[in-house]
Write a protein that holds these residues in place. Structure first.
Motif, short mmCIF file in Angstrom:
data_model
loop_
_atom_site.label_atom_id
_atom_site.label_comp_id
_atom_site.label_asym_id
_atom_site.label_seq_id
_atom_site.Cartn_x
_atom_site.Cartn_y
_atom_site.Cartn_z
N LEU A 25 0.86 -1.18 0.00
CA LEU A 25 0.00 0.00 0.00
C LEU A 25 0.89 1.23 0.00
O LEU A 25 1.71 1.41 0.90
N ASP A 29 -2.18 5.86 -0.87
CA ASP A 29 -3.28 4.90 -0.77
C ASP A 29 -3.61 4.60 0.68
O ASP A 29 -4.78 4.45 1.05
N THR A 33 -7.21 5.24 2.36
CA THR A 33 -7.90 4.11 2.98
C THR A 33 -8.18 4.40 4.45
O THR A 33 -9.27 4.09 4.95
N SER A 109 -13.48 -1.13 -3.17
CA SER A 109 -12.11 -0.81 -2.78
C SER A 109 -11.88 -1.10 -1.30
O SER A 109 -10.82 -1.56 -0.91
N VAL A 110 -12.89 -0.81 -0.47
CA VAL A 110 -12.79 -1.11 0.96
C VAL A 110 -12.64 -2.62 1.15
O VAL A 110 -11.79 -3.08 1.92
N ALA A 113 -9.18 -3.65 0.25
CA ALA A 113 -8.21 -3.27 1.27
C ALA A 113 -8.25 -4.24 2.45
O ALA A 113 -7.21 -4.53 3.05
#
Length: 116
Positions: A25, A29, A33, A109-110, A113
């Motif tokens: 990451l 990013d 996040t 995207s969550v 992650a």
């Protein structure tokens, strides 16, 4: 309870520990996040997200969100601003009321992650 981190991809052995070759990451990013997780870290905001996601039309007006969460219009607007700034919802102004919809791409995207 300690969590065990799993890393994917190549790594180098430096003798005492395994160091990943690439950072999973980037700093920018990671910052973005963290902003998303911070926005999700409030129970009222989680309830607002759930209300919008459960609506028949896939969106909700600020006026429809105040009673279910028991908060004033100003407080709901504040929470929704934080969710919008984190990219979790989209906002459309219709007359004097704001209408919000879930940003499904952001939630994908969550999920990505969380699978690191």
């Amino acid at each position: 309870m300690a969590a065990t981190a799993q890393r994917s991809g190549p790594a180098t052995d430096t003798g005492c520990c395994v160091t990943p070759v690439a950072t999973p990451l980037s700093p920018s990013d990671a910052e973005a996040t963290a902003r998303v997780f911070k926005a999700l870290g409030d129970p009222a905001r989680l309830r607002l997200i759930a209300l919008i996601a459960a609506s028949e039309t896939g969106e909700a007006c600020t006026c429809d969100l105040t009673d279910p969460v028991g908060l004033s219009q100003g407080t709901v607007s504040h929470h929704m601003k934080i969710l919008a700034e984190a990219g979790l919802v989209t906002r459309e102004q219709r007359g004097k009321w704001a209408h919000y919809a879930i940003n499904r791409t952001a939630f994908a995207s969550v999920a990505a992650a969380l699978s690191l």
